[in-house]
Scaffold this motif. Structure first.
Motif, PDB file in Angstrom:
ATOM      1  N   GLU A  26      11.828  -8.065  14.197  1.00 15.22           N
ATOM      2  CA  GLU A  26      12.637  -7.004  13.573  1.00 15.22           C
ATOM      3  C   GLU A  26      12.473  -5.829  14.339  1.00 15.22           C
ATOM      4  OE1 GLU A  26      14.144  -6.759   9.310  1.00 15.22           O
ATOM      5  OE2 GLU A  26      12.013  -6.372   9.606  1.00 15.22           O
ATOM      6  N   PHE A  27      13.421  -5.046  15.019  1.00 15.86           N
ATOM      7  CA  PHE A  27      13.675  -3.869  15.487  1.00 15.86           C
ATOM      8  C   PHE A  27      12.943  -4.008  16.828  1.00 15.86           C
ATOM      9  CE2 PHE A  27      13.081  -2.492  10.990  1.00 15.86           C
ATOM     10  CZ  PHE A  27      14.218  -1.947  10.904  1.00 15.86           C
ATOM     11  N   GLY A  28      12.812  -5.268  17.415  1.00 14.57           N
ATOM     12  CA  GLY A  28      12.029  -5.339  18.736  1.00 14.57           C
ATOM     13  C   GLY A  28      10.640  -4.754  18.655  1.00 14.57           C
ATOM     14  N   LEU A  29       9.990  -4.842  17.554  1.00 15.79           N
ATOM     15  CA  LEU A  29       8.786  -4.102  17.451  1.00 15.79           C
ATOM     16  C   LEU A  29       7.699  -5.329  16.832  1.00 15.79           C
ATOM     17  CD1 LEU A  29       9.659  -0.790  15.686  1.00 15.79           C
ATOM     18  CD2 LEU A  29       8.883  -0.806  18.114  1.00 15.79           C
ATOM     19  N   PRO A  30       6.304  -4.987  17.144  1.00 12.22           N
ATOM     20  CA  PRO A  30       5.594  -6.036  16.481  1.00 12.22           C
ATOM     21  C   PRO A  30       5.827  -5.837  15.031  1.00 12.22           C
ATOM     22  CG  PRO A  30       4.337  -4.468  17.936  1.00 12.22           C
ATOM     23  CD  PRO A  30       5.930  -3.799  17.976  1.00 12.22           C
ATOM     24  N   GLY A  31       5.680  -7.087  14.327  1.00 10.69           N
ATOM     25  CA  GLY A  31       5.775  -7.507  12.944  1.00 10.69           C
ATOM     26  C   GLY A  31       5.204  -6.292  12.167  1.00 10.69           C
ATOM     27  N   ASN A  32       4.034  -5.736  12.200  1.00  8.33           N
ATOM     28  CA  ASN A  32       3.768  -4.846  11.349  1.00  8.33           C
ATOM     29  C   ASN A  32       4.216  -3.345  11.273  1.00  8.33           C
ATOM     30  OD1 ASN A  32       2.468  -3.714  13.625  1.00  8.33           O
ATOM     31  ND2 ASN A  32       0.292  -3.951  13.167  1.00  8.33           N
ATOM     32  N   ALA A  33       4.932  -3.051  12.391  1.00  8.90           N
ATOM     33  CA  ALA A  33       5.818  -1.878  12.383  1.00  8.90           C
ATOM     34  C   ALA A  33       6.893  -1.937  11.527  1.00  8.90           C
ATOM     35  CB  ALA A  33       6.352  -1.651  13.918  1.00  8.90           C
ATOM     36  N   THR A  34       7.444  -3.048  10.847  1.00  4.57           N
ATOM     37  CA  THR A  34       8.766  -3.034  10.028  1.00  4.57           C
ATOM     38  C   THR A  34       8.432  -2.090   8.771  1.00  4.57           C
ATOM     39  OG1 THR A  34       9.586  -5.053  10.805  1.00  4.57           O
ATOM     40  CG2 THR A  34      10.093  -4.372   8.733  1.00  4.57           C
ATOM     41  N   ARG A  35       7.053  -2.136   8.441  1.00  2.00           N
ATOM     42  CA  ARG A  35       6.708  -1.545   7.154  1.00  2.00           C
ATOM     43  C   ARG A  35       6.933  -0.004   7.398  1.00  2.00           C
ATOM     44  NH1 ARG A  35       1.395  -3.256   5.062  1.00  2.00           N
ATOM     45  NH2 ARG A  35       1.329  -5.054   6.488  1.00  2.00           N
ATOM     46  N   ARG A  36       6.414   0.386   8.534  1.00  2.00           N
ATOM     47  CA  ARG A  36       6.225   1.838   9.016  1.00  2.00           C
ATOM     48  C   ARG A  36       7.782   2.337   8.911  1.00  2.00           C
ATOM     49  NH1 ARG A  36       5.142   3.816  14.680  1.00  2.00           N
ATOM     50  NH2 ARG A  36       5.594   1.748  14.840  1.00  2.00           N
ATOM     51  N   VAL A  37       8.526   1.758   9.561  1.00  2.26           N
ATOM     52  CA  VAL A  37      10.177   2.134  10.115  1.00  2.26           C
ATOM     53  C   VAL A  37      10.824   2.013   8.380  1.00  2.26           C
ATOM     54  CG1 VAL A  37      12.219   1.240  10.690  1.00  2.26           C
ATOM     55  CG2 VAL A  37      10.451   0.930  12.071  1.00  2.26           C
ATOM     56  N   MET A  38      10.487   0.952   7.484  1.00  4.36           N
ATOM     57  CA  MET A  38      11.125   0.977   6.340  1.00  4.36           C
ATOM     58  C   MET A  38      10.556   2.192   5.357  1.00  4.36           C
ATOM     59  SD  MET A  38      13.499  -0.975   7.031  1.00  4.36           S
ATOM     60  CE  MET A  38      14.089  -0.603   5.416  1.00  4.36           C
ATOM     61  N   PHE A  39       9.148   2.431   5.364  1.00  2.00           N
ATOM     62  CA  PHE A  39       8.739   3.781   4.743  1.00  2.00           C
ATOM     63  C   PHE A  39       9.245   5.196   5.325  1.00  2.00           C
ATOM     64  CE2 PHE A  39       5.330   6.871   4.220  1.00  2.00           C
ATOM     65  CZ  PHE A  39       5.074   6.919   3.034  1.00  2.00           C
ATOM     66  N   ALA A  40       9.487   5.267   6.418  1.00  2.00           N
ATOM     67  CA  ALA A  40      10.061   6.070   7.048  1.00  2.00           C
ATOM     68  C   ALA A  40      11.511   6.316   6.766  1.00  2.00           C
ATOM     69  CB  ALA A  40      10.187   6.240   8.666  1.00  2.00           C
ATOM     70  N   LEU A  41      12.243   5.376   6.335  1.00  2.00           N
ATOM     71  CA  LEU A  41      13.568   5.245   6.063  1.00  2.00           C
ATOM     72  C   LEU A  41      13.739   5.721   4.572  1.00  2.00           C
ATOM     73  CD1 LEU A  41      16.649   4.910   6.712  1.00  2.00           C
ATOM     74  CD2 LEU A  41      16.124   2.543   6.024  1.00  2.00           C
ATOM     75  N   ASP A  42      12.898   5.294   3.741  1.00  2.00           N
ATOM     76  CA  ASP A  42      12.782   5.775   2.361  1.00  2.00           C
ATOM     77  C   ASP A  42      12.506   7.183   2.165  1.00  2.00           C
ATOM     78  OD1 ASP A  42      13.124   3.134   1.523  1.00  2.00           O
ATOM     79  OD2 ASP A  42      10.983   2.713   0.843  1.00  2.00           O
ATOM     80  N   ILE A  43      11.537   7.722   3.062  1.00  2.00           N
ATOM     81  CA  ILE A  43      11.371   9.223   2.930  1.00  2.00           C
ATOM     82  C   ILE A  43      12.839   9.989   3.534  1.00  2.00           C
ATOM     83  CG2 ILE A  43       9.964  10.967   4.077  1.00  2.00           C
ATOM     84  CD1 ILE A  43       7.706   9.065   4.335  1.00  2.00           C
ATOM     85  N   ALA A  44      13.147   9.447   4.642  1.00  2.00           N
ATOM     86  CA  ALA A  44      14.506  10.352   4.969  1.00  2.00           C
ATOM     87  C   ALA A  44      15.802  10.309   3.927  1.00  2.00           C
ATOM     88  CB  ALA A  44      14.800   9.554   6.401  1.00  2.00           C
ATOM     89  N   ARG A  45      15.603   8.891   3.392  1.00  2.00           N
ATOM     90  CA  ARG A  45      16.724   8.704   2.190  1.00  2.00           C
ATOM     91  C   ARG A  45      16.347   9.848   1.033  1.00  2.00           C
ATOM     92  NH1 ARG A  45      17.053   2.186   1.880  1.00  2.00           N
ATOM     93  NH2 ARG A  45      18.818   2.028   3.408  1.00  2.00           N
TER      94      ARG A  45
END
Length: 120
Positions: A26-45
């Motif tokens: 997902e995202f072409g990133l290591p698996g553990n990075a998805t949580r970080r991306v989704m957390f950032a998205l939640d903050i941005a929303r």
């Protein structure tokens, strides 16, 4: 959508394709990075000035760049639910006609593959 400077979001800047990238994650990133991306998205929303935080902006723009790389590399790529959430968050980007067509096609493929063709 406007960024912290009040300007419309600019066109996506694609990452260097030679950097570490895994088309199978997902995202072409290591698996553990998805949580970080989704957390950032939640903050941005939730926070209208989230893009004043350079870490939030960098995380989301890198994720978007990697989604674009997948879409440009694999014409029929089906975004994951999380990728679609990030991609959709940036739906107001100023895109040229070619990129706008790719974005429209990518959204249609996602919806058709996720929820089936509603025309059918």
């Amino acid at each position: 959508m406007k960024n912290s400077t009040g300007n419309n979001k600019s066109s996506p800047r694609l990452m260097n394709p030679e950097s570490e990238f895994d088309m199978n994650t997902e995202f072409g990133l290591p698996g553990n990075a998805t949580r970080r991306v989704m957390f950032a998205l939640d903050i941005a929303r939730e926070c209208s000035d989230a893009f004043s935080n350079p870490k939030i902006e960098a995380i989301l723009r890198e994720a978007l760049n990697r989604i674009w790389l997948k879409l440009l590399t694999i014409r029929s790529y089906v975004m994951t639910r999380n990728e679609f959430a990030v991609f959709n968050f940036f739906q107001d980007l100023n895109l040229d006609s070619t990129m706008a067509e790719i974005a429209t096609r990518a959204r249609a493929i996602y919806w058709d593959q996720t929820y089936g063709n509603s025309q059918g």
